[in-house]
Design a protein around this motif. Sequence first.
Motif, PDB file in Angstrom:
ATOM      1  N   SER A   1       9.687  -0.502  -1.294  1.00  0.00           N
ATOM      2  CA  SER A   1       9.185   0.846  -1.565  1.00  0.00           C
ATOM      3  C   SER A   1       7.667   0.982  -1.450  1.00  0.00           C
ATOM      4  CB  SER A   1       9.621   1.298  -2.963  1.00  0.00           C
ATOM      5  OG  SER A   1       8.998   0.477  -3.944  1.00  0.00           O
ATOM      6  N   VAL A   2       6.959  -0.125  -1.278  1.00  0.00           N
ATOM      7  CA  VAL A   2       5.494  -0.062  -1.216  1.00  0.00           C
ATOM      8  C   VAL A   2       5.054   0.742   0.010  1.00  0.00           C
ATOM      9  CG1 VAL A   2       3.391  -1.435  -0.908  1.00  0.00           C
ATOM     10  CG2 VAL A   2       5.146  -2.176  -2.520  1.00  0.00           C
ATOM     11  N   ILE A   3       4.232   1.754  -0.229  1.00  0.00           N
ATOM     12  CA  ILE A   3       3.715   2.640   0.815  1.00  0.00           C
ATOM     13  C   ILE A   3       2.604   1.930   1.584  1.00  0.00           C
ATOM     14  CG2 ILE A   3       2.572   4.855   1.261  1.00  0.00           C
ATOM     15  CD1 ILE A   3       5.417   5.140   0.172  1.00  0.00           C
ATOM     16  N   LEU A   4       2.609   2.084   2.905  1.00  0.00           N
ATOM     17  CA  LEU A   4       1.594   1.488   3.758  1.00  0.00           C
ATOM     18  C   LEU A   4       0.668   2.573   4.300  1.00  0.00           C
ATOM     19  CD1 LEU A   4       3.926  -0.942   5.723  1.00  0.00           C
ATOM     20  CD2 LEU A   4       2.511  -1.456   3.725  1.00  0.00           C
ATOM     21  N   THR A   5      -0.641   2.345   4.194  1.00  0.00           N
ATOM     22  CA  THR A   5      -1.611   3.339   4.661  1.00  0.00           C
ATOM     23  C   THR A   5      -2.139   3.033   6.054  1.00  0.00           C
ATOM     24  OG1 THR A   5      -3.494   2.161   3.715  1.00  0.00           O
ATOM     25  CG2 THR A   5      -2.374   3.772   2.294  1.00  0.00           C
ATOM     26  N   GLY A   6      -2.003   1.782   6.489  1.00  0.00           N
ATOM     27  CA  GLY A   6      -2.477   1.397   7.807  1.00  0.00           C
ATOM     28  C   GLY A   6      -3.655   0.450   7.778  1.00  0.00           C
ATOM     29  N   ASN A   7      -4.273   0.276   6.614  1.00  0.00           N
ATOM     30  CA  ASN A   7      -5.438  -0.609   6.493  1.00  0.00           C
ATOM     31  C   ASN A   7      -5.090  -1.979   5.933  1.00  0.00           C
ATOM     32  OD1 ASN A   7      -7.082   1.503   7.353  1.00  0.00           O
ATOM     33  ND2 ASN A   7      -7.327   2.274   5.273  1.00  0.00           N
ATOM     34  N   GLU A   8      -3.812  -2.245   5.717  1.00  0.00           N
ATOM     35  CA  GLU A   8      -3.392  -3.462   5.033  1.00  0.00           C
ATOM     36  C   GLU A   8      -3.341  -4.674   5.965  1.00  0.00           C
ATOM     37  OE1 GLU A   8      -1.443   0.097   3.276  1.00  0.00           O
ATOM     38  OE2 GLU A   8      -1.512  -0.706   5.268  1.00  0.00           O
ATOM     39  N   GLU A   9      -3.422  -5.832   5.327  1.00  0.00           N
ATOM     40  CA  GLU A   9      -3.051  -7.080   5.990  1.00  0.00           C
ATOM     41  C   GLU A   9      -1.714  -7.463   5.404  1.00  0.00           C
ATOM     42  OE1 GLU A   9      -5.522 -10.769   7.115  1.00  0.00           O
ATOM     43  OE2 GLU A   9      -4.718 -11.136   5.105  1.00  0.00           O
ATOM     44  N   ILE A  10      -0.734  -7.622   6.274  1.00  0.00           N
ATOM     45  CA  ILE A  10       0.633  -7.874   5.836  1.00  0.00           C
ATOM     46  C   ILE A  10       1.046  -9.263   6.284  1.00  0.00           C
ATOM     47  CG2 ILE A  10       3.013  -7.116   6.068  1.00  0.00           C
ATOM     48  CD1 ILE A  10       1.825  -4.290   6.535  1.00  0.00           C
ATOM     49  N   ALA A  11       1.650 -10.020   5.389  1.00  0.00           N
ATOM     50  CA  ALA A  11       2.166 -11.341   5.713  1.00  0.00           C
ATOM     51  C   ALA A  11       3.689 -11.310   5.610  1.00  0.00           C
ATOM     52  CB  ALA A  11       1.605 -12.393   4.761  1.00  0.00           C
TER      53      ALA A  11
ATOM     54  N   LYS B   1       2.279   3.259  12.863  1.00  0.00           N
ATOM     55  CA  LYS B   1       2.428   2.513  11.611  1.00  0.00           C
ATOM     56  C   LYS B   1       3.653   2.958  10.814  1.00  0.00           C
ATOM     57  CE  LYS B   1      -0.194   5.121   8.207  1.00  0.00           C
ATOM     58  NZ  LYS B   1       0.929   5.352   7.335  1.00  0.00           N
ATOM     59  N   PRO B   2       4.352   1.976  10.227  1.00  0.00           N
ATOM     60  CA  PRO B   2       5.484   2.315   9.361  1.00  0.00           C
ATOM     61  C   PRO B   2       4.992   2.936   8.059  1.00  0.00           C
ATOM     62  CG  PRO B   2       5.107  -0.049   9.399  1.00  0.00           C
ATOM     63  CD  PRO B   2       4.145   0.554  10.363  1.00  0.00           C
ATOM     64  N   LEU B   3       5.851   3.737   7.440  1.00  0.00           N
ATOM     65  CA  LEU B   3       5.479   4.420   6.200  1.00  0.00           C
ATOM     66  C   LEU B   3       5.521   3.508   4.983  1.00  0.00           C
ATOM     67  CD1 LEU B   3       7.392   7.769   6.750  1.00  0.00           C
ATOM     68  CD2 LEU B   3       4.967   7.302   7.132  1.00  0.00           C
ATOM     69  N   ASN B   4       6.436   2.533   5.007  1.00  0.00           N
ATOM     70  CA  ASN B   4       6.574   1.629   3.863  1.00  0.00           C
ATOM     71  C   ASN B   4       7.094   0.277   4.334  1.00  0.00           C
ATOM     72  OD1 ASN B   4       9.386   1.943   4.193  1.00  0.00           O
ATOM     73  ND2 ASN B   4       9.436   3.667   2.776  1.00  0.00           N
ATOM     74  N   VAL B   5       7.233  -0.659   3.405  1.00  0.00           N
ATOM     75  CA  VAL B   5       7.666  -2.010   3.735  1.00  0.00           C
ATOM     76  C   VAL B   5       9.078  -2.005   4.321  1.00  0.00           C
ATOM     77  CG1 VAL B   5       8.231  -4.272   2.750  1.00  0.00           C
ATOM     78  CG2 VAL B   5       6.103  -3.126   2.105  1.00  0.00           C
ATOM     79  N   ALA B   6       9.973  -1.180   3.797  1.00  0.00           N
ATOM     80  CA  ALA B   6      11.342  -1.115   4.318  1.00  0.00           C
ATOM     81  C   ALA B   6      11.346  -0.717   5.792  1.00  0.00           C
ATOM     82  CB  ALA B   6      12.177  -0.129   3.505  1.00  0.00           C
TER      83      ALA B   6
ATOM     84  N   MET C   1      -3.437  -2.053  11.330  1.00  0.00           N
ATOM     85  CA  MET C   1      -2.631  -2.844  10.424  1.00  0.00           C
ATOM     86  C   MET C   1      -2.330  -4.165  11.123  1.00  0.00           C
ATOM     87  SD  MET C   1       1.228  -1.934   9.057  1.00  0.00           S
ATOM     88  CE  MET C   1       0.656  -0.478   8.240  1.00  0.00           C
ATOM     89  N   ASN C   2      -2.688  -5.266  10.482  1.00  0.00           N
ATOM     90  CA  ASN C   2      -2.394  -6.596  11.014  1.00  0.00           C
ATOM     91  C   ASN C   2      -1.201  -7.171  10.275  1.00  0.00           C
ATOM     92  OD1 ASN C   2      -4.492  -6.658  12.869  1.00  0.00           O
ATOM     93  ND2 ASN C   2      -5.927  -7.423  11.361  1.00  0.00           N
ATOM     94  N   VAL C   3      -0.273  -7.736  11.041  1.00  0.00           N
ATOM     95  CA  VAL C   3       0.900  -8.379  10.474  1.00  0.00           C
ATOM     96  C   VAL C   3       0.847  -9.848  10.863  1.00  0.00           C
ATOM     97  CG1 VAL C   3       3.410  -8.357  10.306  1.00  0.00           C
ATOM     98  CG2 VAL C   3       2.181  -6.214  10.743  1.00  0.00           C
ATOM     99  N   LEU C   4       0.832 -10.713   9.839  1.00  0.00           N
ATOM    100  CA  LEU C   4       0.757 -12.154  10.042  1.00  0.00           C
ATOM    101  C   LEU C   4       2.132 -12.770   9.851  1.00  0.00           C
ATOM    102  CD1 LEU C   4      -2.422 -12.750   7.845  1.00  0.00           C
ATOM    103  CD2 LEU C   4      -2.327 -12.272  10.307  1.00  0.00           C
ATOM    104  N   PHE C   5       2.442 -13.775  10.667  1.00  0.00           N
ATOM    105  CA  PHE C   5       3.747 -14.423  10.618  1.00  0.00           C
ATOM    106  C   PHE C   5       3.580 -15.908  10.340  1.00  0.00           C
ATOM    107  CE2 PHE C   5       4.054 -10.702  13.286  1.00  0.00           C
ATOM    108  CZ  PHE C   5       5.181 -10.082  12.781  1.00  0.00           C
ATOM    109  N   PHE C   6       4.536 -16.457   9.578  1.00  0.00           N
ATOM    110  CA  PHE C   6       4.502 -17.862   9.197  1.00  0.00           C
ATOM    111  C   PHE C   6       5.870 -18.491   9.442  1.00  0.00           C
ATOM    112  CE2 PHE C   6       1.352 -15.580   6.766  1.00  0.00           C
ATOM    113  CZ  PHE C   6       0.227 -16.363   6.937  1.00  0.00           C
ATOM    114  N   GLY C   7       5.877 -19.813   9.632  1.00  0.00           N
ATOM    115  CA  GLY C   7       7.129 -20.548   9.780  1.00  0.00           C
ATOM    116  C   GLY C   7       7.985 -20.015  10.912  1.00  0.00           C
ATOM    117  N   ILE C   8       9.278 -19.875  10.641  1.00  0.00           N
ATOM    118  CA  ILE C   8      10.238 -19.427  11.646  1.00  0.00           C
ATOM    119  C   ILE C   8       9.926 -18.021  12.155  1.00  0.00           C
ATOM    120  CG2 ILE C   8      11.922 -18.545   9.964  1.00  0.00           C
ATOM    121  CD1 ILE C   8      12.851 -20.368  13.206  1.00  0.00           C
TER     122      ILE C   8
END
Length: 79
Positions: free
Chosen positions: A61-71, A25-30, A1-8
């Motif tokens: 509440s969005v479930i994360l599977t581990g294959n996502e690109e997250i911004a 990996k976290p289970l969801n966005v929260a 799972m890649n997490v991208l950061f922007f700005g501050i």
Amino acid sequence: MNVLFFGITKDIVGGSEISISDVAKPLNVAELKKRLIDSYPEFSKLNSLAVAVNSEYADDSVILTGNEEIAIIPPVSGG
């Protein structure tokens, strides 16, 4: 799972991207938001924080599977 950061958020983390292993990996966005605050306490000072999963805005509440690109998108000010 890649997490991208922007700005501050990029300044808080000290880079534009981190990878999270499938084991951790976290289970969801929260849970992802909570982990970011635990790892980088400056996140708790932001009054809002948008998260996009695979280029679509996602609520906690969005479930994360581990294959996502997250911004992680910081608050935007404007006039």
